[in-house]
Each structure stands twice: as C-alpha cells, then as structure tokens.
Design an enzyme around this catalytic site. Structure first.
Site, PDB file in Angstrom:
ATOM      1  N   GLN A   5       0.857  -1.195   0.000  1.00  0.00           N
ATOM      2  CA  GLN A   5       0.000   0.000   0.000  1.00  0.00           C
ATOM      3  C   GLN A   5       0.882   1.230   0.000  1.00  0.00           C
ATOM      4  O   GLN A   5       0.404   2.348  -0.065  1.00  0.00           O
ATOM      5  CB  GLN A   5      -0.871   0.017   1.256  1.00  0.00           C
ATOM      6  CG  GLN A   5      -1.792  -1.178   1.365  1.00  0.00           C
ATOM      7  CD  GLN A   5      -2.410  -1.282   2.747  1.00  0.00           C
ATOM      8  OE1 GLN A   5      -3.439  -0.708   3.022  1.00  0.00           O
ATOM      9  NE2 GLN A   5      -1.759  -2.015   3.621  1.00  0.00           N
ATOM     10  N   ASN A   6       2.206   1.005   0.104  1.00  0.00           N
ATOM     11  CA  ASN A   6       3.117   2.144   0.246  1.00  0.00           C
ATOM     12  C   ASN A   6       3.349   2.838  -1.087  1.00  0.00           C
ATOM     13  O   ASN A   6       3.274   2.229  -2.151  1.00  0.00           O
ATOM     14  CB  ASN A   6       4.447   1.691   0.856  1.00  0.00           C
ATOM     15  CG  ASN A   6       4.252   1.261   2.289  1.00  0.00           C
ATOM     16  OD1 ASN A   6       3.194   1.515   2.868  1.00  0.00           O
ATOM     17  ND2 ASN A   6       5.245   0.617   2.867  1.00  0.00           N
ATOM     18  N   ASP A  42       6.142   4.862  -1.398  1.00  0.00           N
ATOM     19  CA  ASP A  42       7.492   5.418  -1.277  1.00  0.00           C
ATOM     20  C   ASP A  42       8.503   4.766  -2.219  1.00  0.00           C
ATOM     21  O   ASP A  42       9.672   5.172  -2.232  1.00  0.00           O
ATOM     22  CB  ASP A  42       7.978   5.311   0.177  1.00  0.00           C
ATOM     23  CG  ASP A  42       7.918   3.895   0.729  1.00  0.00           C
ATOM     24  OD1 ASP A  42       8.039   2.942  -0.056  1.00  0.00           O
ATOM     25  OD2 ASP A  42       7.760   3.746   1.949  1.00  0.00           O
ATOM     26  N   HIS A  61      -1.632   1.268  -4.229  1.00  0.00           N
ATOM     27  CA  HIS A  61      -2.074   2.666  -4.169  1.00  0.00           C
ATOM     28  C   HIS A  61      -1.183   3.575  -5.014  1.00  0.00           C
ATOM     29  O   HIS A  61      -1.053   4.759  -4.714  1.00  0.00           O
ATOM     30  CB  HIS A  61      -2.092   3.158  -2.713  1.00  0.00           C
ATOM     31  CG  HIS A  61      -3.142   2.482  -1.880  1.00  0.00           C
ATOM     32  ND1 HIS A  61      -3.122   2.455  -0.513  1.00  0.00           N
ATOM     33  CD2 HIS A  61      -4.251   1.797  -2.250  1.00  0.00           C
ATOM     34  CE1 HIS A  61      -4.175   1.790  -0.073  1.00  0.00           C
ATOM     35  NE2 HIS A  61      -4.865   1.372  -1.103  1.00  0.00           N
ATOM     36  N   CYS A  95      -6.221  16.251 -20.769  1.00  0.00           N
ATOM     37  CA  CYS A  95      -4.782  16.323 -21.036  1.00  0.00           C
ATOM     38  C   CYS A  95      -4.073  15.040 -20.578  1.00  0.00           C
ATOM     39  O   CYS A  95      -3.543  14.297 -21.373  1.00  0.00           O
ATOM     40  CB  CYS A  95      -4.198  17.549 -20.329  1.00  0.00           C
ATOM     41  SG  CYS A  95      -2.412  17.653 -20.418  1.00  0.00           S
ATOM     42  N   CYS A 128       1.202  21.603 -15.062  1.00  0.00           N
ATOM     43  CA  CYS A 128       1.400  20.808 -16.269  1.00  0.00           C
ATOM     44  C   CYS A 128       1.937  21.718 -17.374  1.00  0.00           C
ATOM     45  O   CYS A 128       1.324  22.733 -17.711  1.00  0.00           O
ATOM     46  CB  CYS A 128       0.071  20.175 -16.677  1.00  0.00           C
ATOM     47  SG  CYS A 128       0.143  19.441 -18.303  1.00  0.00           S
ATOM     48  N   CYS A 167      -0.472  21.946 -20.437  1.00  0.00           N
ATOM     49  CA  CYS A 167      -1.631  22.847 -20.208  1.00  0.00           C
ATOM     50  C   CYS A 167      -1.168  24.300 -20.202  1.00  0.00           C
ATOM     51  O   CYS A 167      -1.851  25.177 -20.746  1.00  0.00           O
ATOM     52  CB  CYS A 167      -2.320  22.513 -18.883  1.00  0.00           C
ATOM     53  SG  CYS A 167      -3.314  21.020 -18.963  1.00  0.00           S
ATOM     54  N   GLY A 200       3.185  -4.307   8.953  1.00  0.00           N
ATOM     55  CA  GLY A 200       3.215  -2.849   9.051  1.00  0.00           C
ATOM     56  C   GLY A 200       2.000  -2.144   8.479  1.00  0.00           C
ATOM     57  O   GLY A 200       2.128  -1.087   7.882  1.00  0.00           O
ATOM     58  N   THR A 201       0.826  -2.725   8.680  1.00  0.00           N
ATOM     59  CA  THR A 201      -0.389  -2.039   8.211  1.00  0.00           C
ATOM     60  C   THR A 201      -1.496  -2.189   9.235  1.00  0.00           C
ATOM     61  O   THR A 201      -1.605  -3.218   9.903  1.00  0.00           O
ATOM     62  CB  THR A 201      -0.862  -2.582   6.841  1.00  0.00           C
ATOM     63  OG1 THR A 201      -2.162  -2.054   6.556  1.00  0.00           O
ATOM     64  CG2 THR A 201      -0.928  -4.087   6.777  1.00  0.00           C
TER      65      THR A 201
HETATM   66  P1  CNA Z   1      -1.370   3.103   8.846  1.00  0.00           P
HETATM   67  O1  CNA Z   1      -2.843   3.064   8.921  1.00  0.00           O
HETATM   68  O2  CNA Z   1      -0.674   4.317   9.279  1.00  0.00           O
HETATM   69  O3  CNA Z   1      -0.857   1.853   9.701  1.00  0.00           O
HETATM   70  C1  CNA Z   1       0.503   1.600   9.921  1.00  0.00           C
HETATM   71  C2  CNA Z   1       0.622   0.371  10.812  1.00  0.00           C
HETATM   72  O4  CNA Z   1       1.994   0.075  10.941  1.00  0.00           O
HETATM   73  C3  CNA Z   1       0.050   0.590  12.208  1.00  0.00           C
HETATM   74  O5  CNA Z   1      -0.777  -0.509  12.533  1.00  0.00           O
HETATM   75  C4  CNA Z   1       1.285   0.610  13.104  1.00  0.00           C
HETATM   76  O6  CNA Z   1       1.057   0.003  14.346  1.00  0.00           O
HETATM   77  C5  CNA Z   1       2.271  -0.192  12.299  1.00  0.00           C
HETATM   78  N1  CNA Z   1       3.672   0.194  12.533  1.00  0.00           N
HETATM   79  C6  CNA Z   1       4.175   1.421  12.773  1.00  0.00           C
HETATM   80  N2  CNA Z   1       5.518   1.347  12.917  1.00  0.00           N
HETATM   81  C7  CNA Z   1       5.849   0.041  12.754  1.00  0.00           C
HETATM   82  C8  CNA Z   1       7.079  -0.677  12.791  1.00  0.00           C
HETATM   83  N3  CNA Z   1       8.243  -0.070  13.009  1.00  0.00           N
HETATM   84  N4  CNA Z   1       7.027  -2.016  12.591  1.00  0.00           N
HETATM   85  C9  CNA Z   1       5.846  -2.644  12.386  1.00  0.00           C
HETATM   86  N5  CNA Z   1       4.665  -2.028  12.357  1.00  0.00           N
HETATM   87  C10 CNA Z   1       4.671  -0.690  12.516  1.00  0.00           C
HETATM   88  O7  CNA Z   1      -0.849   2.773   7.356  1.00  0.00           O
HETATM   89  P2  CNA Z   1      -1.363   1.669   6.344  1.00  0.00           P
HETATM   90  O8  CNA Z   1      -0.235   1.355   5.457  1.00  0.00           O
HETATM   91  O9  CNA Z   1      -2.073   0.563   7.007  1.00  0.00           O
HETATM   92  O10 CNA Z   1      -2.462   2.503   5.554  1.00  0.00           O
HETATM   93  C11 CNA Z   1      -2.498   2.526   4.198  1.00  0.00           C
HETATM   94  C12 CNA Z   1      -2.179   3.918   3.638  1.00  0.00           C
HETATM   95  C13 CNA Z   1      -1.001   4.575   4.278  1.00  0.00           C
HETATM   96  C14 CNA Z   1      -1.774   3.759   2.214  1.00  0.00           C
HETATM   97  O11 CNA Z   1      -2.709   4.377   1.405  1.00  0.00           O
HETATM   98  C15 CNA Z   1      -0.410   4.412   2.055  1.00  0.00           C
HETATM   99  O12 CNA Z   1      -0.269   5.045   0.841  1.00  0.00           O
HETATM  100  C16 CNA Z   1      -0.313   5.351   3.180  1.00  0.00           C
HETATM  101  N6  CNA Z   1       1.042   5.751   3.608  1.00  0.00           N
HETATM  102  C17 CNA Z   1       2.156   5.283   2.986  1.00  0.00           C
HETATM  103  C18 CNA Z   1       3.413   5.685   3.406  1.00  0.00           C
HETATM  104  C19 CNA Z   1       4.625   5.138   2.701  1.00  0.00           C
HETATM  105  O13 CNA Z   1       4.584   4.897   1.510  1.00  0.00           O
HETATM  106  N7  CNA Z   1       5.725   4.927   3.416  1.00  0.00           N
HETATM  107  C20 CNA Z   1       3.535   6.556   4.473  1.00  0.00           C
HETATM  108  C21 CNA Z   1       2.372   7.033   5.098  1.00  0.00           C
HETATM  109  C22 CNA Z   1       1.125   6.618   4.641  1.00  0.00           C
HETATM  110 ZN    ZN Z   2      -2.126  19.082 -18.620  1.00  0.00          ZN
END
Ligand code: CNA
Ligand code: ZN
Length: 505
Positions: free
Chosen positions: A221-222, A224, A239, A252, A273, A276, A353-354
């Site tokens: 879902q990240n 980055d 995502h 466009c 853009c 545009c 980590g979600t």
């Molecule tokens: P969230 O809802 O913020 O959940 C993050 C989860 O990770 C939580 O349950 C925390 O307890 C857990 N957590 C935090 N630190 C740690 C760690 N060190 N080790 C293990 N677990 C940990 O984020 P989700 O990813 O669940 O939600 C989805 C969204 C967040 C997506 O749409 C992403 O695009 C969006 N997002 C992405 C980033 C990125 O790309 N790095 C950063 C912030 C948000």
């Molecule tokens: Zn454009």
C-alpha cells in the site's frame, strides 16, 4: 475482487427496515419454512466453506449462474431478513444480487483462526515450507526509514492536527479536497516524497523471500517506492506511487517521471502541467492578450475557448498530481487481477506494518482462501480481522528474529537501485555506512494459550483493554463481580471497535 453495489451499512439498514415490519406476516413464515427446507444447516455450512475457498466471483459462478438457486431463500437461511419489497417472489434477480454480494462479503469477513498455528516456531516452519508467499505491506515497514505512517501516535495524521485547516486529517489525501486546494497537499508532500530514504530490513526480508523463490507477490500500500530500492520485482503498488505524476485535467492527462516534479515538491510549489500551460499561453497570444498567468491551474482546455474562463475553474485542474491513489479515487483493475491470479497458488500470507483500515486492499485476507495461514507482523495488534500468529513489535526486529531462526542472512542494501529522485552519490555513501545489527530478541507470550507474541516495542494496550473487557463481560455473564469494577466503563470505551472498511475508501 467482487464489487458490491451496496455496502455493509446499507445492508444493515435493509435488515433494520425488515425488522420494523410486521413479523407475524404469514407469508414470511411460509418463506422461512421454504428457505430452511431448501438450505438445511449442513448445506449452509458447505456453502460458507465454499465461498471461503472460491471467493465471491467463483462462488457465484459455481452455485448461482445457470443453477436453480433461490437467492431469497439463501439470504433467509443465513439469517438475513429483507424488507417486504425485496421478499416478494417477483423481485428481479438484479435487485437481489447486490444484497447477495454484500452478504457474501460479510460471511468472508468471518475468517476463523487456524488453531494449529500459534508460535514463532510455527511461523518459522511455515516460511520454511511455503513456496508462494503473499506479503501485504503498509506504511509501518517504512517508519524506520524515516517516513511516518498514517495512524501511529506520531504518524502523519497526528502531525497534521492543528497545522492545516482540515476537517479530517484524511482530507490531505482526498481527491476532492486536492482539486479545491492543491497547495495544501504540496505544502506537505516534501515530507513524504521518497528521496534519500533507504530500504528497511523489512523490505530486505521481502527481497530475500523473492531471492529464495518464495515470494508470490508483495502487495504494497506504500507509495514510497522503497520496494524498488530494495530490488523487489514481484511487487504490486496497490495505491500507486510517487514514481510518476499525471496532469489532473482529464482532457490532457500528460504524464511525467516523479523525479521531474521533485524540485517543485521540495520548494513546496504546486507543479503545473507544462502542456496545459503552453496551451493556455498559445491561446492567449492567439487572442493577442498578454495577461499575467494564473499559477493555480485552469479549466480543461477541451471545454474552454477563452483562457479567462480559467478563473472559474477548480484550482487543482492542470496540476501534476503524483500517481498515488487518494481517497475518492478508484483502484485500477491490477489489484483485482493480481488477486484472482494469486488465489489458487498462495500458501502463506504475511501481513506487515499495516493497520488494515483502507479498503479494498485490507480485504485481501477475506478474498484469499481462508485455509491459507496468516502471520501478522505489526507494532499494534489487529483485532478486526482474524490472523493466525501475531508477532507484535517493530517489523525490523521481528524479521531479524525470523531470519536468524531460519538461518538466513538479510541482503545488504543495494546502493545502485534508486528510489524516486534519489541522490545516488549521497545514497551510496550513506548505505556504505549502514550495517544491520543482527540483535535478536526473544518475544514474550501475551498470555498462556495465546498466539500473540510481544517484542519489547510492541504497542499492545488495545490488546490488554480488549482482553480485560472480555474477561469482565465473561465475569458478569457468570454472575461474577465484573459489574462492580469502577473502571469498567472507562476501559470499555477504549476497547477497539474495529475498522470501518466501507468508509475507508
Ligand atoms: P497506517 O494506517 O498508518 O498503519 C501503519 C501500521 O503500521 C500501524 O498498525 C502501526 O502500528 C504499524 N507500525 C508502525 N511502525 C511500525 C514498525 N516499526 N514495525 C511494524 N509495524 C509498525 O498505514 P497503512 O499502510 O495501514 O495505511 C495505508 C495507507 C497509508 C496507504 O494508502 C499508504 O499510501 C499510506 N502511507 C504510505 C506511506 C509510505 O509509503 N511509506 C507513508 C504514510 C502513509
Ligand atoms: Zn495538462
């Protein structure tokens, strides 16, 4: 993944409407009798097992299409009472199918734990023997890289509070809000733009699974792009990511590499853009005008003869928006296609980590066959989905533990692979200093019979509250002293209610 046209709240509304109707309706009793005869308990059990195995699409194809399957009887047999207008025998099937799908989703959410898996050793053995692992990752695995997640105590939502004039912190990632005020997002975007971040041990663990030919797919879902930096190739960016950006004007849709908007992002400017802008300039010079150009976008050039009309347009139009999925935007079909391709092959699911709060990705667990074991590696527990082994703590520490037990060594960070716009020289130098401390820490079991294991930095307060609330309700059911505890009410308030998947996206 099946699309339902009604969500679980709407389904509940239908059920409440039905409850309010006359229950002593003789027709209704006849319908219930017919439903019980058509779908005896054993058949219902078999159909529930079958939806867990086949998924919704497969189930509908197998049991409903071209078969004599009475949807109204089935719904009643699984305990869903519909209002009278949907109970009549002449109700068209098309009106019932959305209800059927919503009910099947509800059934799928009731994943039961696989009681044979409990311990970190079980997790190690599962990983050792698995050949097709699905890894579902979220922002938590990038927190140790310096990118905050959304929902942690010190995550992005907490840091946005009071800083911007947002009704909800989620508005920062809301498409409608972006189109009204793109400058708010671009004021903030530099803090999450992937630049000189390096992959965490958790990313490298996934790379190791791929090297060992055990990774079926990393659903991330990240946004980055650190999977790319870690060298993971079997990855789906559910995502999207900052890797590319697209003009918001539907007429466009000019696309560029994310690195092209990097400078604007770090200057906290709204990247416009070029196509545009040029079109607007050309239109102006054609009309012999020389007005100062507006900096916040314009109306779609297809709809617009006169560039002055742009004053009335949404400020977000003609802006280069990073290709990350905002709330209010639909996922493309790649997620659904990947799920359908993977479900017959997956033999283990690792969730890392979600918070599993954002639909539809969070529903991955419901759509994969429920016989597949699920290991959760997260800082905080997840209580709204059943997982089989919960390894709670920082994911880096947990994967380091697993690797040591598996006799595996995490790959070193690769200085050649770049995240979006990374400064490779600086990155190389930083990575050359980077060493993984292979300190492994033994976890503590949450309680005697539990499948939940805690590393020192686990945040398990919600778990303790939930366990306490449960034991108190057991006490009061057994006539114990649970009701006499003066703290009870307060503790029940803090018990997690579970995520609202339908509202999430
Ligand atoms: P969230 O809802 O913020 O959940 C993050 C989860 O990770 C939580 O349950 C925390 O307890 C857990 N957590 C935090 N630190 C740690 C760690 N060190 N080790 C293990 N677990 C940990 O984020 P989700 O990813 O669940 O939600 C989805 C969204 C967040 C997506 O749409 C992403 O695009 C969006 N997002 C992405 C980033 C990125 O790309 N790095 C950063 C912030 C948000
Ligand atoms: Zn454009």
């Amino acid at each position: 993944m099946p699309a339902s046209e009604i969500d679980s709240d709407e389904l509940e509304e239908l059920e409440q409407a039905a409850e309010q109707e006359e229950l002593e309706d003789a027709d209704l009793q006849a319908l219930i009798d017919e439903a019980e005869a058509a779908f005896p308990e054993e058949r219902i059990k078999e159909l529930k097992r079958s939806v867990q195995e086949l998924g919704i699409r497969g189930w509908v194809q197998h049991h409903v299409i071209g078969k004599k399957f009475n949807i109204q009887h089935f719904l009643i047999a699984v305990g869903v009472l519909l209002p009278k207008e949907l109970r009549d025998s002449d109700v068209p099937v098309e009106a019932l199918v959305p209800v059927l799908k919503a009910v099947l989703i509800r059934l799928l959410r009731q994943r039961e734990r696989l009681a044979q898996y409990n311990t970190p050793d079980d997790a190690v053995n599962l990983i050792k023997t698995a050949r097709n692992i699905v890894v579902l990752t979220g922002a938590g695995i990038s927190v140790s890289c310096g990118i905050p997640d959304f929902r942690s105590r010190d995550g992005i939502y907490a840091s946005l509070a009071g800083k911007y004039d947002l009704d909800e912190p989620e508005n920062m990632f809301d498409k409608e809000y972006f189109m009204q005020q793109p400058s708010v997002f671009f004021d903030f975007a530099h803090s999450i733009f992937p630049s000189n971040f390096k992959p965490s041990p958790s990313h490298r663990f996934i790379k190791l699974l791929e090297d060992k030919e055990k990774l079926l797919r990393n659903y991330t879902q990240n946004i980055d792009t650190l999977e790319k930096a870690a060298g993971i190739t079997r990855v789906l960016h559910c995502h999207g990511s900052f890797a590319t950006a697209t003009c918001t004007d539907p007429a466009c849709r000019h696309k560029v590499q994310g690195s092209e908007i990097k400078d604007a992002i770090f200057k906290q400017d709204v990247p416009q853009c070029r196509v545009c802008q040029k079109r607007k300039q050309d239109a102006r010079s054609k009309q012999g005008r020389s007005k100062k150009q507006k900096t916040t976008g314009g109306a779609s050039w297809k709809d617009q003869e006169d560039p002055d009309e742009e004053d009335d347009a949404l400020p977000g139009l003609g802006v280069m928006k990073p290709d990350i999925t905002f709330f209010g935007e639909k996922l493309d079909s790649s997620f659904e296609n990947a799920l359908n391709a993977d479900r017959p092959h997956a033999d283990l699911i690792i969730v890392m980590g979600t918070s599993l709060q954002v639909a539809p990705v969070a529903e991955l667990l419901t759509y994969m066959p429920h016989r597949i074991p699920v290991i959760l590696i997260n800082k905080t527990p997840i209580l709204h989905f059943q997982t089989d082994i919960m390894l709670l703590g920082s994911s880096d520490q947990v994967v380091q533990y697993l690797c040591t037990k598996l006799g595996w060594e995490l790959p070193k960070p690769d200085p050649v692979k770049e995240a979006v716009g990374a400064d490779s020289e600086a990155k190389k130098q930083e990575l050359s200093r980077h060493r993984v401390a292979p300190a492994i820490v033994e976890p503590a079991r949450f309680d005697q019979a539990s499948y939940i294991w805690l590393w020192p930095d686990a945040e398990a307060d919600t778990l303790r509250c939930a366990a306490q609330a449960e034991s108190q309700s057991d006490d009061s059911e057994q006539g114990g002293n649970g009701g006499e505890n003066p703290d009870k009410e307060e503790e029940e308030d803090t018990t997690p209610a579970g995520g609202n998947m339908d509202a999430a996206q």
